[in-house]
Design an enzyme around this catalytic site. Structure first.
Site, short mmCIF file in Angstrom:
data_model
loop_
_atom_site.label_atom_id
_atom_site.label_comp_id
_atom_site.label_asym_id
_atom_site.label_seq_id
_atom_site.Cartn_x
_atom_site.Cartn_y
_atom_site.Cartn_z
N ALA A 155 -3.97 3.75 -15.62
CA ALA A 155 -4.40 4.15 -14.28
C ALA A 155 -3.24 4.75 -13.49
O ALA A 155 -3.40 5.77 -12.81
CB ALA A 155 -4.99 2.95 -13.54
N TYR A 156 -2.07 4.12 -13.57
CA TYR A 156 -0.89 4.64 -12.89
C TYR A 156 -0.52 6.03 -13.40
O TYR A 156 -0.29 6.96 -12.62
CB TYR A 156 0.28 3.68 -13.07
CG TYR A 156 1.58 4.17 -12.50
CD1 TYR A 156 1.82 4.11 -11.12
CD2 TYR A 156 2.58 4.69 -13.31
CE1 TYR A 156 3.01 4.56 -10.58
CE2 TYR A 156 3.79 5.14 -12.78
CZ TYR A 156 3.99 5.08 -11.42
OH TYR A 156 5.17 5.53 -10.89
N ALA A 157 -0.48 6.19 -14.72
CA ALA A 157 -0.12 7.48 -15.30
C ALA A 157 -1.13 8.56 -14.92
O ALA A 157 -0.75 9.70 -14.63
CB ALA A 157 -0.01 7.36 -16.82
#
Length: 252
Positions: A155-157
């Site tokens: 999700a962060y990437a």
């Protein structure tokens, strides 16, 4: 006289970590810096005090990002202290949920995108009427968008991948005004957000350092030095670029 004397910069998420490092460096180069923070007022005030103790100018502004009206709130606070901006650094981010696809719920996903992708978009949009011709937009992404997949950070990437796309499109749109737009993509940096697993853990530190041919972990000042170049006139012919700041960790 510094390379940024007479310039005004906004750095989001500047009370600690990479953002703080960038704020300190831009101020050292002569810029007047708006130190944005979300909740850590004491840290933001300390950053301002450090800048002022070195003979430079700064002021703190508060705005929670990732909620409706965040960009308007941020710029209203900025406008109360300054008129116009020359450098916008979109640094503020949340690490996001740590887990594989099946472990992430919609609320966690929405939060990381709201702060990491949506907020920079609208902070920049709202700031365009204040951003002077010849200015700079510097976005902070991550090496994770162009390295081997780490599914626990999906999700962060993904949220930072949106920033990479934002950068190249905005560079094309703002070029006629002499405004450059670039992305810095760090690897692991020794900041408070990584402290729980990196500091005091010799095994984790050694393994992380080994990802780079330089065999060490970056500190915030090393990312800030790249930002200082991109903020300066020396970078006037660099735009729409993704700057690898992983210490060579992406070398195959």
């Amino acid at each position: 006289m510094g390379t940024l004397t007479g310039k005004t910069a906004l750095v989001t998420g500047a009370s600690r970590g990479i953002g703080q490092g960038i704020a300190l460096r831009l101020a050292a180069d002569g810029a007047r810096v708006a130190v944005h923070y979300n909740a850590n007022e004491d840290a933001a005030k300390q950053t301002v005090a450090t800048i002022e103790a070195a003979g430079a100018e700064a002021f703190a502004i508060q705005a929670e990002l990732g909620i409706p009206g965040d960009a308007r709130t941020l710029w209203a606070a900025f406008d109360a202290r300054a008129e116009g901006v020359d450098i916008i650094v979109n640094n503020a981010a949340v690490p996001g949920p740590y887990g594989h696809l099946g472990a992430i719920d919609p609320d966690e996903f929405d939060k990381v995108f709201a702060v990491n992708a949506k907020a920079p978009f609208f902070v920049t949009q709202e700031g365009l009427t204040r951003l002077r011709d010849g200015g700079r937009v510097i976005n902070i992404s991550t090496g994770l968008t162009r390295t081997a997949a780490m599914s626990e950070l999906i999700a962060y990437a993904m949220s930072k991948g949106a920033i990479d796309v934002f950068t190249v499109n905005l560079a094309k749109d703002l070029g006629t005004r002499g405004i450059t737009v670039n992305t810095i993509a760090p690897g692991v940096v020794d900041t408070d957000v990584n402290a729980t697993w990196l500091r005091g853990n010799d095994q984790a530190l050694a393994a992380t350092a080994a990802l780079s041919p330089l065999n060490r972990v970056a500190d915030p000042a090393e990312i800030a030095d790249i930002a200082a170049f991109l903020a300066s006139d020396d970078s006037r012919w660099v735009t729409g670029q993704w700057i690898d700041a992983t210490g060579g960790a992406l070398i195959i």
